[in-house]
Motif scaffolding. Structure first.
Motif, PDB file in Angstrom:
ATOM      1  N   HIS A 128       0.842  -1.202   0.000  1.00 40.65           N
ATOM      2  CA  HIS A 128       0.000   0.000   0.000  1.00 40.65           C
ATOM      3  C   HIS A 128       0.877   1.253   0.000  1.00 40.65           C
ATOM      4  O   HIS A 128       2.004   1.226   0.492  1.00 40.65           O
ATOM      5  N   CYS A 142      -0.312   0.976   8.566  1.00 41.40           N
ATOM      6  CA  CYS A 142      -1.131   0.962   7.352  1.00 41.40           C
ATOM      7  C   CYS A 142      -2.601   1.048   7.746  1.00 41.40           C
ATOM      8  O   CYS A 142      -3.044   0.443   8.717  1.00 41.40           O
ATOM      9  N   CYS A 147      -4.592  -5.273   6.573  1.00 41.24           N
ATOM     10  CA  CYS A 147      -3.133  -5.240   6.481  1.00 41.24           C
ATOM     11  C   CYS A 147      -2.535  -5.121   7.883  1.00 41.24           C
ATOM     12  O   CYS A 147      -2.975  -4.295   8.681  1.00 41.24           O
TER      13      CYS A 147
HETATM   14 ZN   LIG Z   1      -0.619  -2.137   4.069  1.00 38.93          ZN
END
Ligand SMILES: [Zn+2]
Ligand SMILES: [Zn+2]
Length: 196
Positions: A128, A142, A147
């Motif tokens: 990401h 994140c 995640c």
């Molecule tokens: Zn992430």
């Protein structure tokens, strides 16, 4: 000196290989943890290689592959062969399909970067971008729920300008290496003799 000379020492003091499209041909880029090490290796060893004598061999062993490289040198006392056992990756597979028999050999650096070092659209190792991570010092998990990344971290690859052209590239199975002096030499030293 023959490129199969068993007295030439093996060098594996680098972190991995990057495969990049850059200036027409694909580039094979041994990566170093810092610029000085890359520059030294170029100056002492790669610089002296005759381009037409450079050989790169890839030998797949399950999920990993051996990267093996050697050449004739105009300064034999500094010559070294290069090898590393690496996990197969999409970049490697793309190189294998797309190299068309030639590549540029460059050296590069592989350095860790944190949130403060990069632009908003830089990709974290979690997949990401920076914008999708928390803001502010000390907080940079994140924001994607699924995640588990707690800290923005990314690797940046820089390619050094100097290059050599490699036209002798082969992908071999382990059964085929006995017909290839360079690959055979590498496996003899690092796999077969160690097993005893
Ligand atoms: Zn992430
Ligand atoms: Zn992340």
């Amino acid at each position: 000196m023959l490129p199969s000379d068993p007295l030439i020492p093996w060098f594996d003091n680098f972190v991995g290989i990057a495969y990049r499209y850059f200036e027409i041909r694909m580039n094979v880029v041994p990566l170093f943890s810092d610029l000085k090490k890359a520059q030294n290796f170029w100056r002492e060893t790669v610089h002296w290689w005759n381009d037409h004598s450079i050989k790169i061999r890839f030998v797949e062993t399950g999920d990993t592959y051996w990267f093996i490289m050697g050449a004739e040198s105009r300064q034999a006392k500094n010559n070294r062969y290069v090898f590393k056992v690496l996990p197969k990756s999409p970049h490697y597979e793309r190189f294998k399909k797309g190299h068309e028999g030639g590549a540029y050999l460059r050296l590069g650096t592989h350095t860790k970067k944190f949130k403060k070092d990069v632009k908003d659209d830089a990709k974290c190792n979690c997949g990401h971008i920076k914008f999708d991570h928390e803001e502010g010092d000390g907080n940079d998990a994140c924001l994607y729920e699924e995640c588990d990344c707690r800290k923005f971290e990314t690797f940046q690859v820089n390619l050094l300008k100097k290059k050599k052209t490699v036209t002798n590239i082969k992908f071999l199975t382990e059964a085929e290496i006995k017909d290839d002096v360079l690959a055979w030499n590498c496996f003899s030293v690092h796999k077969y003799t160690k097993r005893e």
